[in-house]
Design an enzyme around this catalytic site. Structure first.
Site, PDB file in Angstrom:
ATOM      1  N   ARG A 266       5.053   1.726  -3.211  1.00  0.00           N
ATOM      2  CA  ARG A 266       5.091   0.340  -2.744  1.00  0.00           C
ATOM      3  C   ARG A 266       5.523  -0.626  -3.848  1.00  0.00           C
ATOM      4  O   ARG A 266       6.273  -1.574  -3.608  1.00  0.00           O
ATOM      5  CB  ARG A 266       3.717  -0.070  -2.212  1.00  0.00           C
ATOM      6  CG  ARG A 266       3.374   0.491  -0.860  1.00  0.00           C
ATOM      7  CD  ARG A 266       1.933   0.207  -0.496  1.00  0.00           C
ATOM      8  NE  ARG A 266       1.088   1.372  -0.701  1.00  0.00           N
ATOM      9  CZ  ARG A 266      -0.236   1.329  -0.729  1.00  0.00           C
ATOM     10  NH1 ARG A 266      -0.869   0.192  -0.590  1.00  0.00           N
ATOM     11  NH2 ARG A 266      -0.931   2.428  -0.898  1.00  0.00           N
TER      12      ARG A 266
ATOM     13  N   LYS B 105      -0.095   0.211 -14.272  1.00  0.00           N
ATOM     14  CA  LYS B 105       1.057   1.030 -13.872  1.00  0.00           C
ATOM     15  C   LYS B 105       1.783   0.416 -12.684  1.00  0.00           C
ATOM     16  O   LYS B 105       3.002   0.582 -12.533  1.00  0.00           O
ATOM     17  CB  LYS B 105       0.618   2.472 -13.608  1.00  0.00           C
ATOM     18  CG  LYS B 105      -0.375   2.654 -12.461  1.00  0.00           C
ATOM     19  CD  LYS B 105       0.289   2.885 -11.120  1.00  0.00           C
ATOM     20  CE  LYS B 105      -0.732   2.907 -10.006  1.00  0.00           C
ATOM     21  NZ  LYS B 105      -0.103   3.117  -8.676  1.00  0.00           N
TER      22      LYS B 105
ATOM     23  N   ARG C 264     -11.267  -1.149  10.662  1.00  0.00           N
ATOM     24  CA  ARG C 264     -11.406  -2.369  11.459  1.00  0.00           C
ATOM     25  C   ARG C 264     -10.764  -2.223  12.846  1.00  0.00           C
ATOM     26  O   ARG C 264     -11.283  -2.718  13.834  1.00  0.00           O
ATOM     27  CB  ARG C 264     -10.753  -3.557  10.737  1.00  0.00           C
ATOM     28  CG  ARG C 264     -11.427  -3.934   9.431  1.00  0.00           C
ATOM     29  CD  ARG C 264     -10.749  -5.152   8.815  1.00  0.00           C
ATOM     30  NE  ARG C 264     -11.202  -5.429   7.468  1.00  0.00           N
ATOM     31  CZ  ARG C 264     -12.290  -6.141   7.163  1.00  0.00           C
ATOM     32  NH1 ARG C 264     -13.028  -6.636   8.133  1.00  0.00           N
ATOM     33  NH2 ARG C 264     -12.629  -6.347   5.905  1.00  0.00           N
TER      34      ARG C 264
END
Length: 341
Positions: free
Chosen positions: A259, A195, A37
């Site tokens: 993360r 997970k 984008r």
């Protein structure tokens, strides 16, 4: 995929770290176009052969990788689509693809998550929005930056047809990135979503200062927990002991680049989930998946204590101390047939 003898054109949709890493792998094997984008990122990829925003300045991308911000150009060029957009934007991008994409082009998802509201896996969304297009997933213990830096790694490509999986797998292989195949799309997708939830649980444990033994216990019981739900949904048991299951669970729970582990650690430090998400420039799919997983658990009548406690912290105001107390309050039973933690 194509009617002539030219190399198939892979089109990767998404400009994040993993989408760019997979695009760079494909570009070493054949013509690859990446739709992004951001015009700034397009210029960075095309002119500097970098995606500095997500992979830093040290990771060089192959000169054969080209980027564009023109969605129509990307859709029209595709012989194989690789979906690197997060779960919350997945359906919308597919809807745009439906207007432009040629019939029967395979769609490979990189998303390890589930759609909130419908509880659908990404391949199911492809089947709904792009009927007739074979849909699968590439997943495994893959921290994007490490793969991009050239460390040896492996993944599994799941497609409903074994021959198609074998034909496509070569596009995702390099000397240091091994790609295996399976026809267990449902198992690989549910393992990838689960997970992330368990990595949040482990991250919360890191913040609390739990020991290595405790972490090993949580991760091992998480494999069993994900296997039970995965098999109920239609996955194959061996998948959860493989790259997409245990392999991805290990790296997502232990890597400081994870993360989802980061989210768990931040929760453990007392930060509210909204503040944590606002401070991240990429999506932690486990946050969105937690409530969906609990809906699955209720639907199939499966007790999932670890996922339950993560959901309680993220969505119901529980503390990380509450979560681990809740787990330890569970009475152990038979290791394989038991329903508790």
């Amino acid at each position: 995929m194509t009617s002539d003898h030219r190399e198939p054109q892979v089109v990767v949709l998404g400009g994040g770290s993993w989408g760019t890493t997979v695009a760079s792998i494909c570009a070493r094997r054949g013509p690859t176009l990446q739709w992004v984008r951001s015009a700034e990122t397009v210029d960075d990829i095309n002119k500097n052969h970098r995606n500095s925003k997500y992979l830093g300045d040290d990771v060089a991308l192959p000169e054969t990788l080209r980027a564009t911000s023109d969605f129509n150009e990307a859709a029209h060029a595709a012989d194989v689509i690789v979906m690197g957009v997060p779960s919350h934007g997945f359906r919308g991008v597919l809807g745009e693809l439906a207007k432009e994409l040629r019939p029967w082009v395979p769609v490979v998802s990189l998303v390890k998550g589930l759609e909130q509201g419908t509880n659908m896996r990404m391949s199911q969304i492809v089947e709904e929005v792009l009927p007739g297009h074979p849909a699968g997933i590439l997943a495994g213990p893959n921290i994007a930056k490490e793969v991009a830096e050239g460390y040896a790694a492996a993944a599994v490509l799941a497609m409903p047809d074994r021959n198609l999986a074998a034909n496509l797998a070569g596009m995702f292989r390099t000397k240091r990135f091994r790609t295996y195949t399976t026809d267990d799309v449902a198992g690989v997708e549910i393992a990838g979503a689960l997970k992330n939830v368990y990595a949040i649980a482990t991250g919360m444990g890191y913040a609390m200062g739990i020991g290595e033994n405790t972490r090993a216990m949580v991760m091992t019981r998480a494999v069993r927990e994900m296997s039970k739900l995965g098999e109920a949904i239609g996955g194959q048991r061996d998948t959860f002991a493989g790259l997409a299951g245990m392999g991805d669970l290990i790296v997502t729970c232990t890597s400081q680049r994870s993360r989802n582990r980061h989210v768990g650690e931040e929760l453990g430090s007392g930060k509210p989930i909204a503040e944590i998400i606002a401070g991240m420039n990429q999506v932690a799919e486990g946050v969105k998946a937690a409530s969906v997983i609990m809906e699955f658990a209720e639907k199939y009548g499966i007790n999932m204590p670890i996922a339950r406690e993560v959901d309680a912290v993220i969505n119901h105001g529980a503390t990380v101390e509450d979560a681990y107390k809740g787990l330890m309050a569970e009475k152990p039973g038979h290791e394989v047939d038991g329903t508790r933690f």
